[in-house]
Design a protein around this motif. Structure first.
Motif, PDB file in Angstrom:
ATOM      1  N   GLN A   5      22.174   9.709 -22.749  1.00 42.65           N
ATOM      2  CA  GLN A   5      22.708  11.004 -22.325  1.00 42.65           C
ATOM      3  C   GLN A   5      23.104  11.879 -23.504  1.00 42.65           C
ATOM      4  N   GLN A 128      22.932  20.485 -27.301  1.00 42.89           N
ATOM      5  CA  GLN A 128      22.513  21.511 -26.339  1.00 42.89           C
ATOM      6  C   GLN A 128      20.989  21.550 -26.218  1.00 42.89           C
ATOM      7  N   TYR A 131      20.025  17.969 -24.530  1.00 48.84           N
ATOM      8  CA  TYR A 131      20.528  17.585 -23.211  1.00 48.84           C
ATOM      9  C   TYR A 131      21.241  18.697 -22.447  1.00 48.84           C
ATOM     10  N   GLY A 132      21.321  19.877 -23.024  1.00 54.10           N
ATOM     11  CA  GLY A 132      22.111  20.934 -22.397  1.00 54.10           C
ATOM     12  C   GLY A 132      21.389  21.797 -21.378  1.00 54.10           C
ATOM     13  N   ARG A 133      20.083  21.659 -21.292  1.00 56.21           N
ATOM     14  CA  ARG A 133      19.327  22.507 -20.357  1.00 56.21           C
ATOM     15  C   ARG A 133      17.990  21.843 -20.045  1.00 56.21           C
ATOM     16  N   PRO A 134      17.423  22.197 -18.892  1.00 58.98           N
ATOM     17  CA  PRO A 134      16.081  21.680 -18.594  1.00 58.98           C
ATOM     18  C   PRO A 134      15.069  22.171 -19.634  1.00 58.98           C
ATOM     19  N   TRP A 135      14.127  21.313 -19.965  1.00 61.50           N
ATOM     20  CA  TRP A 135      13.110  21.660 -20.943  1.00 61.50           C
ATOM     21  C   TRP A 135      11.724  21.667 -20.309  1.00 61.50           C
ATOM     22  N   LYS A 138      12.756  19.797 -14.326  1.00 62.90           N
ATOM     23  CA  LYS A 138      14.180  19.469 -14.273  1.00 62.90           C
ATOM     24  C   LYS A 138      14.633  18.596 -15.435  1.00 62.90           C
ATOM     25  N   THR A 140      15.428  17.355 -19.290  1.00 61.98           N
ATOM     26  CA  THR A 140      15.828  17.841 -20.609  1.00 61.98           C
ATOM     27  C   THR A 140      14.832  17.354 -21.659  1.00 61.98           C
ATOM     28  N   ARG A 143      15.434  13.704 -22.354  1.00 64.32           N
ATOM     29  CA  ARG A 143      14.884  12.814 -21.324  1.00 64.32           C
ATOM     30  C   ARG A 143      13.363  12.686 -21.476  1.00 64.32           C
TER      31      ARG A 143
END
Length: 170
Positions: A5, A128, A131-135, A138, A140, A143
């Motif tokens: 995470q 950020q 992990y701060g927003r979808p890339w 859905k 990141t 992920r």
């Protein structure tokens, strides 16, 4: 191991799973790298240890390509140009062919290079960005990296262990 995470957890997961994978790869004699002895990535196929390493290299280099293109503001063609997500078996076959001419030592060196290049890109990004927003959809960036590094390293480690139990250590 839980799903990473944070940046630190992602780097730790990659290092841990890669080290486990390398211990198994070091036990495979070079002359056995090209013997079909592992269940393939496409249903009903069999692959070699060399193919397994090629698969990991292919995905690692794709992750690098995705990150670099995104950073330059260029479109990213997921999963790869000319392939759709439902054609991953065909993409695996491409990876096997792309790296078939490499020796076992060259395969492992190339795998290490891709892992190190991915880790450098992770270190260059903050929490950020990772992990701060979808890339992608859905997911990141962190992920997506994990999906294509530590998870496949763990899967490959398991495949090699299964191969060793079925065929013996060599």
């Amino acid at each position: 191991m839980p799903v990473p995470q944070t940046k630190a957890e992602l780097l730790e997961a990659i290092d841990l799973q890669f080290a486990r994978l390398m211990r198994e790869l070091e036990r495979v004699p070079g002359q056995r790298y090209r013997e079909p002895s592992i269940e393939g990535h496409a249903k009903g196929t069999v692959m070699s240890v060399g193919d397994l390493v090629a698969y990991l290299i292919g995905w690692g280099e794709l992750v690098i390509k995705w990150i670099d293109r995104d950073q330059r503001g260029e479109p990213v063609d997921f999963p790869e140009t000319g392939y759709k997500w439902n054609e991953l078996g065909r993409l695996a076959q491409k990876f096997y062919a792309d790296f078939r001419a490499l020796s076992p030592g060259e395969l492992v060196a190339r795998l290490k290079q891709s892992k190190e290049a991915i880790e450098a890109r992770i270190r260059d990004r903050d929490e950020q960005a990772l992990y701060g927003r979808p890339w992608y959809g859905k997911f990141t960036l962190g992920r997506m990296i994990q999906f294509n590094t530590s998870s496949p390293y763990a899967n490959a480690h398991g495949r090699l262990r299964k191969r060793k139990k079925a065929n013996g250590p060599t």
